[in-house]
Write a protein that holds these residues in place. Structure first.
Motif, PDB file in Angstrom:
ATOM      1  N   ASP A   5      72.628  82.460  55.253  1.00 27.81           N
ATOM      2  CA  ASP A   5      72.291  81.541  54.165  1.00 27.81           C
ATOM      3  C   ASP A   5      72.889  80.164  54.423  1.00 27.81           C
ATOM      4  O   ASP A   5      72.245  79.138  54.208  1.00 27.81           O
ATOM      5  CB  ASP A   5      72.814  82.066  52.828  1.00 27.81           C
ATOM      6  N   LYS A  16      67.807  78.725  45.569  1.00 23.26           N
ATOM      7  CA  LYS A  16      66.943  79.155  44.485  1.00 23.26           C
ATOM      8  C   LYS A  16      66.810  80.671  44.534  1.00 23.26           C
ATOM      9  O   LYS A  16      66.559  81.249  45.592  1.00 23.26           O
ATOM     10  CB  LYS A  16      65.570  78.501  44.609  1.00 23.26           C
ATOM     11  N   PRO A  17      66.962  81.343  43.404  1.00 26.81           N
ATOM     12  CA  PRO A  17      66.829  82.801  43.416  1.00 26.81           C
ATOM     13  C   PRO A  17      65.399  83.221  43.711  1.00 26.81           C
ATOM     14  O   PRO A  17      64.445  82.537  43.332  1.00 26.81           O
ATOM     15  CB  PRO A  17      67.237  83.200  41.990  1.00 26.81           C
ATOM     16  N   ALA A  18      65.267  84.339  44.413  1.00 28.53           N
ATOM     17  CA  ALA A  18      63.935  84.892  44.679  1.00 28.53           C
ATOM     18  C   ALA A  18      63.307  85.326  43.364  1.00 28.53           C
ATOM     19  O   ALA A  18      63.972  85.927  42.515  1.00 28.53           O
ATOM     20  CB  ALA A  18      64.043  86.067  45.644  1.00 28.53           C
ATOM     21  N   GLU A  20      59.772  86.616  43.242  1.00 30.78           N
ATOM     22  CA  GLU A  20      58.682  87.570  43.407  1.00 30.78           C
ATOM     23  C   GLU A  20      59.220  88.999  43.416  1.00 30.78           C
ATOM     24  O   GLU A  20      60.279  89.266  43.987  1.00 30.78           O
ATOM     25  CB  GLU A  20      57.923  87.304  44.706  1.00 30.78           C
ATOM     26  N   LYS A  22      59.855  92.692  44.660  1.00 29.64           N
ATOM     27  CA  LYS A  22      59.967  93.156  46.032  1.00 29.64           C
ATOM     28  C   LYS A  22      58.750  93.961  46.443  1.00 29.64           C
ATOM     29  O   LYS A  22      58.307  93.899  47.584  1.00 29.64           O
ATOM     30  CB  LYS A  22      61.232  93.994  46.198  1.00 29.64           C
ATOM     31  N   PRO A  74      64.653  91.544  42.734  1.00 31.11           N
ATOM     32  CA  PRO A  74      65.888  91.163  43.419  1.00 31.11           C
ATOM     33  C   PRO A  74      66.986  90.666  42.492  1.00 31.11           C
ATOM     34  O   PRO A  74      68.156  90.659  42.868  1.00 31.11           O
ATOM     35  CB  PRO A  74      65.426  90.049  44.361  1.00 31.11           C
ATOM     36  N   ASN A  75      66.647  90.250  41.268  1.00 30.98           N
ATOM     37  CA  ASN A  75      67.621  89.686  40.345  1.00 30.98           C
ATOM     38  C   ASN A  75      66.993  89.585  38.955  1.00 30.98           C
ATOM     39  O   ASN A  75      65.803  89.880  38.770  1.00 30.98           O
ATOM     40  CB  ASN A  75      68.073  88.299  40.827  1.00 30.98           C
ATOM     41  N   ALA A  78      63.838  87.263  38.547  1.00 32.16           N
ATOM     42  CA  ALA A  78      62.545  87.826  38.935  1.00 32.16           C
ATOM     43  C   ALA A  78      61.938  88.630  37.788  1.00 32.16           C
ATOM     44  O   ALA A  78      60.712  88.630  37.597  1.00 32.16           O
ATOM     45  CB  ALA A  78      62.701  88.700  40.174  1.00 32.16           C
TER      46      ALA A  78
END
Length: 224
Positions: A5, A16-18, A20, A22, A74-75, A78
């Motif tokens: 990273d 930026k957090p993912a 989409e 998974k 993922p978080n 999402a």
């Protein structure tokens, strides 16, 4: 933050957090787990708010383990993103039968009435959808959701602009695009205002907002 990273982000800019998922659930049991995650997140939003919401709380409410949640999301952002998409899809479905040339060609008073009615329908839909009010607030408050929020408003603007130009082919297209884009923002601002200040009269807010938008569009048509 991992070494990869840091190497990919040498200036240490905020990542930026993912957003989409998974993977999409395919089997009935997977679909049921996926929907339980979304339902749990929707319930918790109204109870603890955006900041205190966490994947651990969602897992506890849904009765699943963290690995089960992370198979799909993922978080927490999402999950919020998916709830936001679903709300916007429902709002778009409400707008589609209204955004036609026949509506755009209505006299100003009738157009005002139709727009106020649409606004109140969208307000009711959002209020009745699980966590709809909190998802609306999340779209405004969570930086990660801003691109989606802006893109949604662009899409709505495009949905209204096309039939408006069919109904009023002589107007300046660029000016019409700007006016309608501002009208979409006015609609959503009024929408959020009612959630933030529930003592306000929805009918009065809807009528005032619709009169402002209809009046500006009418002036645009007269100028064209």
């Amino acid at each position: 933050m991992s070494l990869s990273d840091i190497q990919a982000n040498p200036r240490n800019a905020p990542l930026k957090p993912a957003l989409e998922p998974k993977r999409a659930p395919l089997q009935p049991r997977a679909v049921e787990t996926y929907e339980r995650i979304l339902a749990a997140c929707a319930e918790l939003l109204g109870e603890v708010g955006i900041e205190r919401l966490s994947t651990n709380l969602v897992c506890q409410r849904a009765g699943i383990s963290p690995p089960a949640l992370y198979q799909y999301f993922p978080n927490k952002y999402a999950i919020l993103h998916e709830l936001s998409l679903r709300l916007m899809q429902q709002q778009n479905r409400l707008l589609q039968p209204w955004a036609v040339p026949a509506t755009m060609a209505l006299p100003e008073a009738e157009f005002t009435h139709s727009m106020a009615a649409l606004f109140l329908q969208m307000q009711q839909l959002t209020a009745e959808m699980p966590a709809g009010v909190w998802v609306t607030r999340a779209q405004r408050a969570v930086p990660a959701l801003q691109p989606q929020r802006l893109r949604s408003r662009e899409v709505l603007g495009e949905m209204v602009l096309a039939p408006f130009l069919v109904a009023h082919p002589r107007v300046d297209a660029a000016r019409a695009q700007l006016t309608i884009r501002l009208a979409i923002d006015a609609l959503y601002s009024a929408h959020e205002l009612l959630f933030d200040e529930p003592a306000l009269d929805p009918q009065a807010v809807a009528q005032t907002m619709a009169e402002m938008v209809a009046g500006q569009l009418a002036r645009l048509c007269r100028a064209g």
